[in-house]
Design a protein around this motif. Structure first.
Motif, PDB file in Angstrom:
ATOM      1  N   CYS A  47       0.834  -1.214   0.000  1.00 44.09           N
ATOM      2  CA  CYS A  47       0.000   0.000   0.000  1.00 44.09           C
ATOM      3  C   CYS A  47       0.864   1.256   0.000  1.00 44.09           C
ATOM      4  N   TYR A  48       1.934   1.254   0.792  1.00 41.17           N
ATOM      5  CA  TYR A  48       2.834   2.411   0.815  1.00 41.17           C
ATOM      6  C   TYR A  48       3.474   2.628  -0.546  1.00 41.17           C
ATOM      7  N   VAL A  49       3.924   1.557  -1.177  1.00 38.46           N
ATOM      8  CA  VAL A  49       4.569   1.667  -2.482  1.00 38.46           C
ATOM      9  C   VAL A  49       3.567   2.159  -3.533  1.00 38.46           C
ATOM     10  N   LEU A  50       2.343   1.614  -3.508  1.00 45.09           N
ATOM     11  CA  LEU A  50       1.325   2.088  -4.447  1.00 45.09           C
ATOM     12  C   LEU A  50       1.017   3.568  -4.230  1.00 45.09           C
ATOM     13  N   PHE A  51       0.951   3.979  -2.979  1.00 47.11           N
ATOM     14  CA  PHE A  51       0.712   5.387  -2.675  1.00 47.11           C
ATOM     15  C   PHE A  51       1.836   6.254  -3.240  1.00 47.11           C
ATOM     16  N   LEU A  52       3.082   5.819  -3.013  1.00 45.02           N
ATOM     17  CA  LEU A  52       4.215   6.605  -3.506  1.00 45.02           C
ATOM     18  C   LEU A  52       4.263   6.647  -5.036  1.00 45.02           C
ATOM     19  N   LEU A  53       3.837   5.557  -5.679  1.00 43.83           N
ATOM     20  CA  LEU A  53       3.816   5.541  -7.137  1.00 43.83           C
ATOM     21  C   LEU A  53       2.707   6.434  -7.699  1.00 43.83           C
ATOM     22  N   ALA A  54       1.615   6.591  -6.959  1.00 44.26           N
ATOM     23  CA  ALA A  54       0.461   7.309  -7.470  1.00 44.26           C
ATOM     24  C   ALA A  54       0.371   8.756  -7.013  1.00 44.26           C
ATOM     25  N   TYR A  55       1.026   9.123  -5.919  1.00 47.44           N
ATOM     26  CA  TYR A  55       0.805  10.461  -5.361  1.00 47.44           C
ATOM     27  C   TYR A  55       1.220  11.575  -6.317  1.00 47.44           C
ATOM     28  N   TYR A  56       2.242  11.339  -7.107  1.00 47.80           N
ATOM     29  CA  TYR A  56       2.793  12.394  -7.963  1.00 47.80           C
ATOM     30  C   TYR A  56       1.749  12.877  -8.974  1.00 47.80           C
ATOM     31  N   ASP A  57       0.980  11.931  -9.546  1.00 53.17           N
ATOM     32  CA  ASP A  57      -0.057  12.299 -10.509  1.00 53.17           C
ATOM     33  C   ASP A  57      -1.406  12.542  -9.838  1.00 53.17           C
ATOM     34  N   PHE A  58      -1.798  11.638  -8.938  1.00 51.57           N
ATOM     35  CA  PHE A  58      -3.126  11.727  -8.332  1.00 51.57           C
ATOM     36  C   PHE A  58      -3.273  12.927  -7.394  1.00 51.57           C
ATOM     37  N   PHE A  59      -2.237  13.231  -6.644  1.00 53.15           N
ATOM     38  CA  PHE A  59      -2.315  14.295  -5.645  1.00 53.15           C
ATOM     39  C   PHE A  59      -1.469  15.509  -6.039  1.00 53.15           C
ATOM     40  N   ASP A  60      -1.217  15.655  -7.314  1.00 47.53           N
ATOM     41  CA  ASP A  60      -0.512  16.815  -7.864  1.00 47.53           C
ATOM     42  C   ASP A  60       0.857  17.037  -7.225  1.00 47.53           C
ATOM     43  N   GLY A  61       1.607  15.977  -7.086  1.00 48.14           N
ATOM     44  CA  GLY A  61       2.953  16.097  -6.556  1.00 48.14           C
ATOM     45  C   GLY A  61       3.856  16.917  -7.456  1.00 48.14           C
ATOM     46  N   HIS A  62       3.563  16.915  -8.751  1.00 47.52           N
ATOM     47  CA  HIS A  62       4.389  17.665  -9.694  1.00 47.52           C
ATOM     48  C   HIS A  62       4.188  19.177  -9.564  1.00 47.52           C
ATOM     49  N   THR A  63       3.092  19.608  -8.940  1.00 51.93           N
ATOM     50  CA  THR A  63       2.868  21.052  -8.772  1.00 51.93           C
ATOM     51  C   THR A  63       3.359  21.549  -7.414  1.00 51.93           C
ATOM     52  N   ARG A  64       3.757  20.641  -6.551  1.00 49.37           N
ATOM     53  CA  ARG A  64       4.212  21.024  -5.205  1.00 49.37           C
ATOM     54  C   ARG A  64       5.722  21.253  -5.229  1.00 49.37           C
ATOM     55  N   PRO A  65       6.223  22.025  -4.258  1.00 50.96           N
ATOM     56  CA  PRO A  65       7.678  22.229  -4.183  1.00 50.96           C
ATOM     57  C   PRO A  65       8.414  20.912  -3.922  1.00 50.96           C
ATOM     58  N   LEU A  66       9.654  20.869  -4.349  1.00 48.62           N
ATOM     59  CA  LEU A  66      10.466  19.659  -4.199  1.00 48.62           C
ATOM     60  C   LEU A  66      10.589  19.242  -2.735  1.00 48.62           C
ATOM     61  N   TYR A  67      10.767  20.219  -1.826  1.00 46.70           N
ATOM     62  CA  TYR A  67      10.943  19.862  -0.418  1.00 46.70           C
ATOM     63  C   TYR A  67       9.710  19.160   0.140  1.00 46.70           C
ATOM     64  N   LEU A  68       8.506  19.496  -0.321  1.00 48.23           N
ATOM     65  CA  LEU A  68       7.302  18.803   0.153  1.00 48.23           C
ATOM     66  C   LEU A  68       7.256  17.369  -0.370  1.00 48.23           C
ATOM     67  N   ASN A  69       7.683  17.169  -1.609  1.00 49.17           N
ATOM     68  CA  ASN A  69       7.746  15.810  -2.158  1.00 49.17           C
ATOM     69  C   ASN A  69       8.745  14.969  -1.371  1.00 49.17           C
ATOM     70  N   ILE A  70       9.882  15.565  -1.048  1.00 48.94           N
ATOM     71  CA  ILE A  70      10.901  14.838  -0.275  1.00 48.94           C
ATOM     72  C   ILE A  70      10.371  14.512   1.122  1.00 48.94           C
ATOM     73  N   ILE A  71       9.700  15.462   1.758  1.00 49.61           N
ATOM     74  CA  ILE A  71       9.133  15.225   3.092  1.00 49.61           C
ATOM     75  C   ILE A  71       8.115  14.091   3.040  1.00 49.61           C
ATOM     76  N   LEU A  72       7.264  14.079   2.021  1.00 49.00           N
ATOM     77  CA  LEU A  72       6.261  13.014   1.906  1.00 49.00           C
ATOM     78  C   LEU A  72       6.918  11.654   1.725  1.00 49.00           C
ATOM     79  N   VAL A  73       7.879  11.566   0.836  1.00 50.60           N
ATOM     80  CA  VAL A  73       8.554  10.280   0.591  1.00 50.60           C
ATOM     81  C   VAL A  73       9.286   9.817   1.850  1.00 50.60           C
ATOM     82  N   LEU A  74       9.974  10.734   2.533  1.00 50.85           N
ATOM     83  CA  LEU A  74      10.679  10.359   3.762  1.00 50.85           C
ATOM     84  C   LEU A  74       9.710   9.958   4.866  1.00 50.85           C
ATOM     85  N   SER A  75       8.557  10.593   4.939  1.00 52.87           N
ATOM     86  CA  SER A  75       7.556  10.251   5.956  1.00 52.87           C
ATOM     87  C   SER A  75       7.040   8.835   5.752  1.00 52.87           C
ATOM     88  N   VAL A  76       6.697   8.519   4.527  1.00 55.73           N
ATOM     89  CA  VAL A  76       6.202   7.175   4.227  1.00 55.73           C
ATOM     90  C   VAL A  76       7.321   6.149   4.425  1.00 55.73           C
TER      91      VAL A  76
END
Length: 180
Positions: A47-76
Motif C-alpha cells: 500500500c505504501y509503495v502504491l501510494f508513492l507511485l500514485a501520489y505524484y499524478d493523483f495528488f498533484d505532486g508535480h505542482t508542489r515544491p520539491l521539499y514537500l515531495n521529499i518530506i512526503l517520501v521520507l515520511s512514508v
C-alpha cells in the motif's frame, strides 16, 4: 510407585520430540504469528509503495515544491522502515544464556521500539499532513476538518502507546513471577 498423582502423571507423560518444533520453524510459513506479521508487513508495504507511485499524478505532486515531495517520501519511508524493524525485532532470537536475562533484554528492546514506533508514526503522519495541507485556501470548515484529523491521529498514537505498555507490562509480570 508414588503417592503423588501429579508426579506420577508427569513421569508417565510423553514429551513431544524436539524435531516437531524444529519442523514447525523450518516450514515454509514458519510460526503462525510470524506469518501473520509478515503478511501484514507485505500488505502495508504494498500500500505504501502504491501510494508513492500514485501520489505524484493523483495528488498533484508535480505542482508542489520539491521539499514537500521529499518530506512526503521520507515520511512514508520512515513508517515503512519502522514496520520492517518491528518484524525483525519479533523474529529475533533470544541471545542471553538464560530466560531471565533474555526477557530483560527483550523488555529493553520493546521499550525502545515502542518509543520509535510511536515517534515514527507521529513524524510520518506529520509529513503527510504537511504535504496535503500546503497550498490550501483555509476556511473555517477546513480548520475544523484538520482539527478532527489531528485529534484522530492523537487518539491513535495514545492507543498505540497503551498497547505497547500492556505488552511490556505482561513481560514484566512474567519476569517478576520467574524471579520469585
Amino acid at each position: 510407585m508414588t503417592n503423588d498423582p501429579l508426579k506420577a502423571a508427569w513421569q508417565q507423560a510423553k514429551l513431544p520430540a524436539h524435531s516437531d518444533l524444529s519442523a514447525l520453524l523450518r516450514t515454509r510459513g514458519g510460526h503462525p504469528v510470524m506469518s501473520r506479521i509478515r503478511r501484514q508487513l507485505i500488505l502495508e508495504s504494498g500500500c505504501y509503495v502504491l501510494f508513492l507511485l500514485a501520489y505524484y499524478d493523483f495528488f498533484d505532486g508535480h505542482t508542489r515544491p520539491l521539499y514537500l515531495n521529499i518530506i512526503l517520501v521520507l515520511s512514508v519511508a520512515c513508517m515503512l522502515v519502522q514496520h520492517i524493524n518491528g518484524y525483525l525485532l519479533a523474529a529475533g532470537r533470544l541471545k542471553a544464556p538464560d530466560i531471565l536475562q533474555s526477557l530483560q533484554l527483550k523488555v529493553r528492546q520493546l521499550q525502545q521500539y515502542a518509543w520509535l514506533s510511536v515517534g515514527s508514526r507521529v513524524l510520518g503522519w506529520g509529513g503527510i499532513l504537511l504535504f496535503f495541507c500546503s497550498g490550501i485556501n483555509w476556511t473555517t470548515p477546513k480548520y475544523w476538518l484538520l482539527a478532527g484529523i489531528t485529534i484522530a491521529i492523537v487518539i491513535q498514537m495514545v492507543l498505540l502507546w497503551q498497547l505497547w505498555q500492556r505488552r511490556i507490562n505482561r513481560i514484566n509480570d512474567t519476569l517478576l513471577a520467574l524471579k520469585e
